[in-house]
Design an enzyme around this catalytic site. Sequence first.
Site, mmCIF file in Angstrom:
data_model
loop_
_atom_site.group_PDB
_atom_site.id
_atom_site.type_symbol
_atom_site.label_atom_id
_atom_site.label_comp_id
_atom_site.label_asym_id
_atom_site.label_seq_id
_atom_site.Cartn_x
_atom_site.Cartn_y
_atom_site.Cartn_z
ATOM 1 N N LYS A 43 -16.602 19.524 -1.437
ATOM 2 C CA LYS A 43 -16.310 18.418 -2.367
ATOM 3 C C LYS A 43 -17.621 17.729 -2.729
ATOM 4 C CE LYS A 43 -13.616 14.157 -2.708
ATOM 5 N NZ LYS A 43 -12.318 13.551 -2.500
ATOM 6 N N ARG A 54 0.856 -1.210 0.000
ATOM 7 C CA ARG A 54 0.000 0.000 0.000
ATOM 8 C C ARG A 54 0.879 1.242 0.000
ATOM 9 N NH1 ARG A 54 -3.196 -3.404 3.484
ATOM 10 N NH2 ARG A 54 -2.414 -2.488 5.428
ATOM 11 N N LYS A 108 -10.665 15.611 5.702
ATOM 12 C CA LYS A 108 -11.853 15.255 4.905
ATOM 13 C C LYS A 108 -12.842 14.442 5.733
ATOM 14 C CE LYS A 108 -12.861 11.669 1.999
ATOM 15 N NZ LYS A 108 -12.685 10.735 0.879
#
Length: 336
Positions: free
Chosen positions: A217, A44, A134
């Site tokens: 967003k 990852r 976020k």
Amino acid sequence: MSELNKIALEILNNGKGILAADESTGTMSKRLECVNVSSTPKNRLLFRETLFSSSSMRECIGGVILYDETIKQTSSKKNKIPDLILSSGSYPGIKVDTGAKILAGSPNEKITEGLDGLRERLKEYFDLGAKFTKWRGVYNISENYPSKLSIQSNAHALARYSALVQECNMVPIVEPEVLMDGDHTAKDCYQKTSEVIKKCFDELISHKVDLKGIILKPNMILAGNNSKDKISGEEVAKLTLECLKNSVPSEVPGIAFLSGGQSEIEATENLNLINKINDTGFIMSYSYGRALQQSALKFWSKNIEDIEGTQKVFNHRAKMNTLAAQGKWSKEIESK
Ligand code: 13P
């Protein structure tokens, strides 16, 4: 100009956009398994580090959203990941919600969790170098959904999150995502998205969030992926701009769209059309996950040692989207 406003503008100015590399370990594992790579912390990191050290970071990517695992990792060259991103000319950010769970009282809908202990987690992320954050609220769409309960409760959570983030001197990305899944028309998407966004701003204002220090967003206005009534890119652009003009307060410095399941080219083309006629006064850019990483991931999975080759694929996508964020993209440039 406030510090938060300055950071929000720096992230999105001059066609720059955001790389959403904040897939949870579960989601990232699915993405890796799809291309036959085993999902280990090392793999990852390797893929993500390859993107974060690409040359397009400086000119195209104003911010990178990280996941908890990644913000605490160290690169192969022994740099902390937030430092690597800063040294590539971009701002590190962090996803701070803990995921969408079934909404009690409306089991076909979701509510995003993560408010408990958030103030303390934010301090930790700030100390690790995060400049923005976020939180994603997610809304199903059909005749009866999203329900008032889902619209109200997700807006409330987004507002409480945003107030805490600004208190900790970071820029909150406010992400209310009306999903693309379903057979709804673009008009349905327009109506429901408008309702969702307006409610978010009502709550943000009630919670005294400084609107000059956030980034919105949203989804674009699209027909559902099973809809028979598909619309053209020009119509997507017109409806998206109209929706945002009518539901977003003018103080908001910038809007960065999610890609939400659009193909890479679709996401670029629609963003370009939006910017060709952008008459809103808002910066309109991108905060893409899949639409920035898909081709690069596919290439990398077959050539895991080929860092340069992978970066070339990513650089192209980032450049195409940065052109689109200025209304300067074309099919000819895409295929050059
Ligand atoms: P997609 O662009 O793949 O929709 O991801 C953006 C994102 O951050 C979703 O929360």
